[in-house]
Write a protein that holds these residues in place. Structure first.
Motif, short mmCIF file in Angstrom:
data_model
loop_
_atom_site.label_atom_id
_atom_site.label_comp_id
_atom_site.label_asym_id
_atom_site.label_seq_id
_atom_site.Cartn_x
_atom_site.Cartn_y
_atom_site.Cartn_z
N MET A 1 -13.16 1.77 -2.17
CA MET A 1 -12.02 0.74 -1.57
C MET A 1 -13.72 0.00 -0.08
SD MET A 1 -9.41 3.58 0.03
CE MET A 1 -8.39 2.65 0.70
N ASN B 1 -6.76 8.71 -2.17
CA ASN B 1 -6.92 9.02 -0.68
C ASN B 1 -6.26 10.16 0.05
OD1 ASN B 1 -6.22 5.32 -0.34
ND2 ASN B 1 -7.65 6.54 -0.72
N SER C 1 2.88 1.94 -2.99
CA SER C 1 1.62 2.35 -4.12
C SER C 1 1.38 3.58 -4.05
CB SER C 1 0.53 1.00 -4.64
OG SER C 1 0.59 -0.43 -4.43
N TYR D 1 0.50 -1.18 -0.14
CA TYR D 1 -0.08 0.33 -0.17
C TYR D 1 0.76 0.85 -0.36
CZ TYR D 1 -3.08 3.76 1.39
OH TYR D 1 -3.95 4.97 0.80
N ILE E 1 1.80 -5.68 -5.43
CA ILE E 1 1.09 -6.67 -3.86
C ILE E 1 1.87 -8.05 -3.82
CG2 ILE E 1 -0.98 -8.17 -3.54
CD1 ILE E 1 -2.10 -5.63 -4.76
N ILE F 1 -5.16 -2.32 7.62
CA ILE F 1 -4.70 -2.90 6.41
C ILE F 1 -4.09 -3.98 7.06
CG2 ILE F 1 -2.84 -2.55 4.32
CD1 ILE F 1 -4.20 -0.71 3.98
N ILE G 1 -6.24 -2.46 -1.01
CA ILE G 1 -4.70 -1.74 -1.41
C ILE G 1 -4.49 -0.47 -2.56
CG2 ILE G 1 -2.32 -1.57 -2.15
CD1 ILE G 1 -2.71 -4.33 -0.22
N ASP G 2 -5.57 0.43 -2.43
CA ASP G 2 -6.01 1.33 -4.21
C ASP G 2 -6.03 2.84 -3.18
OD1 ASP G 2 -7.07 2.27 -6.13
OD2 ASP G 2 -8.93 1.85 -5.94
N PRO G 3 -4.98 3.50 -3.35
CA PRO G 3 -4.49 4.55 -2.87
C PRO G 3 -4.82 5.91 -3.90
CG PRO G 3 -2.23 3.77 -3.67
CD PRO G 3 -3.33 2.38 -3.60
#
Length: 447
Positions: A399, A336, A35, A32, A184, A360, A390-392
């Protein structure tokens, strides 16, 4: 700006040391934070290295301030999750090798075999997120192969790793989805590698190669997407990718074209800074939790609420907060850092990243503990929701809804694996000692 970049890198090193301390981790917090920094730090670096983009340096610096603060708070949240690491019971017997292949083939089956279900609301989300289980199989298989230094198996698992990114590039024209999967999977190796220096050197080389691939892709992106989105034959699509490889250049900080690529695509700071500046000038007001509320509403399945006016993607909120005209049909990510900031300012960034780091981190600890214990079904329950988070660059709507869909899919995979194991156990018991069955039959005849 340089100092802010060092803070971000210090946060990353702190996280690396923290997770390697007890090694009860699959490296998901590493994935995370890496990224997150990937969409913020390169753009700031381009400002320093090239000095070709002085126009918005003030806005980029504002964005980097929030990014540095968010990075430190995220690691603090992970530290809270690891401060009470549970004691791991005695390791159970588990068919790990079969589990790895079960995850890989099962995930590919969902992604490529059940693609028609992507048009059905709610079910499509569960199928999409459930397909991510292939990453778990490759992650564990590759980690074990590296620990054993088995070059043959390392090559096999690396080959399995690049299948998804290549197909995403040839079939969708996107590099980001495939690169996210690679990050990942490879994040687990930063924890399992014995030496700190090997981990740091590996991350450095990985970053350099990633930036090199990115700047080359960015220069050929239009041609690749014209072929893919225009419905060109597979040979033409492969040809456009081969052209990119033929003209391949390693990343060069003195190359103006490379720096422009970083500034245009890996510089989320500009939008964060622009939104913060407009809020400061009174041109727009804080959202005050509106997008957070939409994220909570997204947890309600669309099958139960067909009229729900909450959708993935975030061009409208980005356009509203930055004042930039963006197409409502584009998949522009708010990110984020920006979403936490435009809701509550600095407190939103601090609390948001603390909670996200703790969440997380907790899922990562529990997933790693389940893997060590051999409770592979439970492992999936924690792994898939963590991957969805894990999608910043995504929105809270994406999310929240993604994590919920991943949890539903994880329960399905747990059920399938449980029955798979039971079936294999019964088959082994039935055919493990055939000579005993013959001996019993002969005894019956004698009696």
């Amino acid at each position: 700006m340089t100092f802010l970049i060092f803070i971000c890198l210090a946060a990353f090193l702190w996280l690396l040391v923290l997770l390697r301390r007890d090694r009860v981790s699959l490296g998901l917090p590493i994935a995370y934070l890496y990224s997150l920094l990937l969409i913020h730090v390169p753009g700031a670096f381009a400002q320093i290295a090239g000095r070709h983009f002085p126009l918005h340096s003030d806005l980029i610096e504002i964005g980097m301030r929030f990014t540095a603060l968010g990075s430190m708070c995220f690691v603090a949240g992970v530290w809270l999750a690891h401060s009470s690491t549970p004691k791991i019971p005695i390791r159970q017997e588990a068919d790990r090798d079969q589990f790895w292949w079960f995850c890989l083939l099962g995930g590919w089956s969902l992604i490529y075999g059940l693609s028609p279900l992507y048009h059905i609301p709610s079910i499509s989300a569960a199928v999409e997120k459930g397909g991510g289980i292939w990453m778990l199989g490759v992650m564990l298989g590759l980690r074990a192969a590296c620990q054993r230094r088995d070059l043959k198996r390392i090559a096999i698992w690396l080959g399995a790793l690049v299948v998804y990114p290549i197909l995403m590039l040839l079939l969708g024209g996107f590099l980001s989805y495939g690169s996210a999967a690679i990050i990942i999977v490879c994040a687990a190796l930063t924890i399992s590698t014995r030496s700190y220096w090997r981990a740091v050197v590996g991350i450095t080389v990985f970053t350099f190669l990633s930036l090199s691939i990115f700047v080359n892709y960015f220069q050929h992106r239009s041609d690749i997407r014209d072929q893919v989105w225009g419905g060109a034959a597979l040979e033409a699509r492969i040809g456009s990718v081969v052209d990119m490889g033929r003209d391949f250049e390693f990343f060069d900080p003195s190359n103006r074209r490379h720096l422009i690529s970083l500034d245009q695509r890996l510089n989320q700071n500009y939008f964060v800074g622009l939104a913060a500046k407009r809020i400061e000038l009174g041109q727009v007001d804080y959202l005050r939790g509106d997008s957070v509320w939409q994220g909570l509403l997204s947890l309600v399945p669309r099958l139960l609420w067909p009229e729900k006016r909450v959708f993935a993607g975030s061009p409208q909120v980005v356009s509203k907060m930055t004042g930039l005209p963006l197409s409502p049909t584009s998949s522009f990510g708010v990110g984020n850092v920006m979403e936490f900031q435009i809701n509550f300012g600095i407190p939103g960034v601090v609390i948001g990243f603390l909670v996200l780091g703790w969440l997380i981190g907790t899922l990562d600890v529990k997933a790693a503990a389940a893997e060590v214990q051999g409770d592979l079904g439970v492992l999936v329950l924690f792994f898939l929701p963590a991957v969805a988070l894990i999608d910043p660059q995504g929105s809270l709507v994406e999310m929240f809804s993604g994590a919920a869909a991943a949890l539903v899919a994880a329960y399905g995979w747990k059920w399938v694996w449980k029955h798979w194991v039971a079936h294999r156990a019964s088959s082994r018991k039935r055919y493990s000692h055939p000579h005993e069955a013959v001996l019993k039959a002969s005894q019956l005849k004698i009696d």
